[in-house]
Design a protein around this motif. Structure first.
Motif, PDB file in Angstrom:
ATOM      1  N   VAL A 122      -8.097  -1.289  -0.816  1.00 28.52           N
ATOM      2  CA  VAL A 122      -7.921   0.192  -1.420  1.00 28.52           C
ATOM      3  C   VAL A 122      -8.771   0.150  -2.817  1.00 28.52           C
ATOM      4  CG1 VAL A 122      -6.309   1.714  -2.386  1.00 28.52           C
ATOM      5  CG2 VAL A 122      -5.699   0.483  -0.375  1.00 28.52           C
ATOM      6  N   ASN A 123      -9.595   1.073  -3.035  1.00 30.11           N
ATOM      7  CA  ASN A 123     -10.147   0.978  -4.335  1.00 30.11           C
ATOM      8  C   ASN A 123     -10.981  -0.175  -4.367  1.00 30.11           C
ATOM      9  OD1 ASN A 123      -9.828   3.648  -4.694  1.00 30.11           O
ATOM     10  ND2 ASN A 123      -7.975   3.259  -5.575  1.00 30.11           N
TER      11      ASN A 123
ATOM     12  N   CYS B  91      -7.292   3.115   3.158  1.00 27.07           N
ATOM     13  CA  CYS B  91      -7.459   1.549   3.478  1.00 27.07           C
ATOM     14  C   CYS B  91      -8.809   1.551   4.096  1.00 27.07           C
ATOM     15  CB  CYS B  91      -6.182   1.239   4.343  1.00 27.07           C
ATOM     16  SG  CYS B  91      -4.904   1.313   3.532  1.00 27.07           S
TER      17      CYS B  91
ATOM     18  N   GLU C 181      -2.912   6.263  -0.116  1.00 21.60           N
ATOM     19  CA  GLU C 181      -3.987   5.684  -0.285  1.00 21.60           C
ATOM     20  C   GLU C 181      -4.946   5.356   0.921  1.00 21.60           C
ATOM     21  OE1 GLU C 181      -2.922   2.625  -4.006  1.00 21.60           O
ATOM     22  OE2 GLU C 181      -2.145   1.879  -2.175  1.00 21.60           O
TER      23      GLU C 181
ATOM     24  N   VAL D  58       0.838  -1.192   0.000  1.00 17.99           N
ATOM     25  CA  VAL D  58      -0.149  -0.024  -0.234  1.00 17.99           C
ATOM     26  C   VAL D  58       0.868   1.315  -0.025  1.00 17.99           C
ATOM     27  CG1 VAL D  58      -1.832   1.362   1.430  1.00 17.99           C
ATOM     28  CG2 VAL D  58      -1.728  -1.145   1.299  1.00 17.99           C
TER      29      VAL D  58
END
Lengths: 192, 192
Positions: free
Chosen positions: B167-168, B145, B143, B139
């Motif tokens: 993430v996404n 989480c 980003e 990661v």
DNA sequence: CCACATTCTAATACCAAGTACTAATAGCAG
DNA sequence: CTGCTATTAGTACTTGGTATTAGAATGTGG
């Protein structure tokens, strides 16, 4: 209104904890007293002058193990043989424990072990890929955790590291870490 | 014999790397030149004076100490149904990553998941007993989480919690936590 | 209210490790 | 010799102090 001597000295200690880079002059302004008063307070409290304080901090930092930037380790590494074994100490302080019961939060023990495991691996970049851990018994405020790590297996791109954490020779934590490693050029390649 | 200017400057850089606490005077003796020559060299090389160097080191150290104690819960809990499920968010900031490569240190992801798992359990005291975790992909800085936790099994004194961090919508971390729980009176009994 | 102690402020001389600047000297090249 | 680089020397000033002495302000007990 100006504080009493005792209160001022307490305040000083607090302020310096929050920002150890304060000069006597700044502290004098903060407390609304003269610079001399601050100096007397420092004497009484045994607080060294700004430069000595700074030097101390810098030295603490510098003394650490060379190969890995020490900021990336939780706990103090006291012995390290790359790709072989390592030892680190973490003293459990109040910021590590649950307020309610004084027991250390698991992630600090994990962090100590994880950092040591990663520090052990002699590679440009080392990342934890997986881990299996057991918290054998709760650790309490004030206890000193000695984490002993040893490499148990080396594969092409993975290293397995076993970590045992002890308090007074009693095992409190056990972890088996699988660390993924790469050299920089390799990673650059992957990035493309 | 005295070294050439270039060689002396190289030597200076080496010496300072080995010991950044050298004064100009000490360096002058080491190189067998005058103090002024050393100062000119420092100018040319853009090396700050001793005090500034020390201050820099101390500051670097201090920032770490600060970032190392994210006090209470790690990650913000945005949904929580006791003994059922929960969600928390953690944005990866620079204090969470390795300086070298901008990748989040594993123990922060672990801490987020661990804190959430413990928060889920409806008991006076809840402690992690064991865990099995996988870091699926690295990661990076910036980003967000999202950790999704759900209780998968409840036994007499243990609760198993599964955590998936995304993430996404892409899984980056997986963990299975075994949480030990007690009511206060019970623990008091054990202490005896 | 006076006397004394505690606490605070002020003033001075000094130090380390510098910066910033000016000036002088040595050595060599064209 | 002139010009240039490298080096050395010296002075004034700066920061953030130490160490010491002296005096002022405040409080406290008798």
């Amino acid at each position: 209104m100006r504080l009493s001597k005792k209160e001022r000295q307490k305040k000083l200690i607090r302020e310096l904890e929050a920002d150890p880079f304060l000069t006597d002059e700044q502290m004098a302004k903060l407390c609304n007293v003269s610079i001399q008063t601050i100096r007397l307070d420092r004497m009484e409290l045994g607080i060294p002058e700004l430069r000595e304080r700074i030097k101390h901090m810098a030295e603490k930092n510098f003394d650490q193990v060379r190969s890995l930037s020490p900021q990336e380790v939780i706990g103090e590494v006291i012995d390290l043989q790359l790709d072989k074994s390592g030892v680190s100490i973490l003293e459990i302080r109040k910021e590590h424990v649950f307020e309610r019961n004084g027991i250390a939060r698991g992630h600090y023990l994990f962090a100590q072990a994880n950092s040591l495991a990663i520090g052990l691996v002699d590679a440009e970049i080392a990342l934890t890929a997986a881990a299996e851990i057991r918290f054998v018994r709760p650790v309490r405020l004030g206890e000193k955790c000695m984490a002993y790590a040893k490499v148990v297996e080396v594969q092409s791109s993975r290293t397995k590291v076993e970590v045992q954490t002890k308090v007074n020779n009693e095992v409190v934590f056990y972890g088996l870490f699988e660390v993924y490693r790469t050299e920089e050029d390799q990673l650059a390649k992957e990035e493309r």
